[in-house]
Design an enzyme around this catalytic site. Sequence first.
Site, short mmCIF file in Angstrom:
data_model
loop_
_atom_site.label_atom_id
_atom_site.label_comp_id
_atom_site.label_asym_id
_atom_site.label_seq_id
_atom_site.Cartn_x
_atom_site.Cartn_y
_atom_site.Cartn_z
CB SER A 263 22.38 102.24 28.26
OG SER A 263 21.69 102.29 27.04
CE LYS A 264 28.72 105.27 28.77
NZ LYS A 264 30.11 104.91 28.63
NE ARG A 265 25.75 100.49 22.95
CZ ARG A 265 26.08 99.58 23.81
NH1 ARG A 265 25.14 98.89 24.42
NH2 ARG A 265 27.33 99.32 24.10
#
Length: 504
Positions: A263-265
């Site tokens: 994910s982007k995180r």
Amino acid sequence: MSQHFVRVRFAPSPTGPLHLGGIRTALYNYLFAKRHGGTFILRIEDTDRKRFVSNSESYILETLKWCHIEPDEGVGYGGPYFPYYQSKRWNIYRFYINQLLEKGYAYYAFDTDLDLDKKRKEYNDRGLIFSYNYKIRMDMNNSLTMTKEQLDAKLQSCYSYVIRFKIQPGEKLNMYDLIRGNIIVDTDYLDDKILLKSDGVATYHLANTIDDHLMKITHVLRGEEWLPSMSLHILLYRAFGWIPPHFAHLPLILRKDGKGKISKRNADSLDFPIYPIQWKVPDTQIIIPGYRELGYFPEAFVNMLALLGWNPGIKREIFSLQELINFFSLEKINKSGVYFDLKKANWFNKKYLNKKKEEIFSFLCEELKKRSIFYKKDFLCKIIHLTIDRIHFIHEIWEHSFYFFISPSSYESNFFNKICHQKSIFQLENVKILLSHTSQFTSVNLKPLFQEDQKNRHQIMQLFRLALVGVLKGIDIFMILEMLGKEESIQRVEKLINRIKEKI
Ligand code: GLU
């Protein structure tokens, strides 16, 4: 279903760059649309203004362009169902939420954050989980628990409220996902989700359902993280009296280290890139390179991505975009998560390199021009031919071919220090003699000359390579000799002899 009416949408939220999962969702939507002669739509789901990141939209458009999977309709492309930004459709959502209120499928809820926190705590203290559902809604401060007059008075005195969807309990909701098959959800376990927030903004669930209906979306292909929302969406369609689209929830892309989905995180903690093209972080202006900047070809990237969760059903891995379209089917999409493998991504790029000889040639010419070095085209083509097997990316050509053009000015220090003795000079002198006595300076002729001294062959060959390349790398040494020619080869051997002499 008439195949010509397939309408699918890619509906990203502009909350930052797309990652591999996002662009794969776009790709599968594109492939499905094209496979069925349908329409691929881009809708920007910007209801959540707090998470809005300004350059995301241009990022999304540029990425789709780079991958050659451009929408037929939507943001940046126009179309009959505009506006394609959810933030420009508030009055539409207002109109439809009123329908739900009138029919009794939705209700006003006036509970303040404080009220909700109190309830949550109460439940917590009793070891229960608080959920705003059919069991507790009659204990809360909402239009279900007040008279019409009380409600009108509240609405008129500007109390802040949200609008919630009223879930009917006691139903085993039967749903069908084109990838996962039948799914049954007990509506007793669903909570009354907010459809309209206190600032008057529609939530994702409401806006998404209305837009998919109004934009005549036939198939919703989206990430698995939305599977838990499917029941709510189906119930919303029912409440509006609309036929829902077909749903297909795509498997997650997982980290190979077993630490869950990408994910982007968690982008920073991954040892592989997750953005298709470079992303400039708005706060810091730091640029994170994407696959494009790292030298992946869009065709290779798309080919790799298509097979990350879908298999064409035949033993073949290289597909052009048109071939992917021809083979694409939802039945062959994996049910379970798929692992991303960078090595495999590089393998795909390599497979496309052979078709990129012109580009490699131009890149090499540029590198040479920078250094004011000029060679004939034939020679450069031969170098490319000899080294292409060793590279995965165009830019790697230089580090694998520089020694054909530049005589070493320094030597790999670890090895050089080890060979700094008289014996090496002696061995190199012998090499020099062998070279100078060879008239046909071809790899075929040179090779047999170095077979004799078996005992020291390995060491001599390493010395020889050091002289020619400067490091212990490179293609077959006899081929290097042939390409360099007699004079240059001898000069390089002499150069190393002199360096060793200087050192000892
Ligand atoms: N806006 C949602 C997202 O960014 C789209 C979900 C959907 O396709 O329904 O993931």
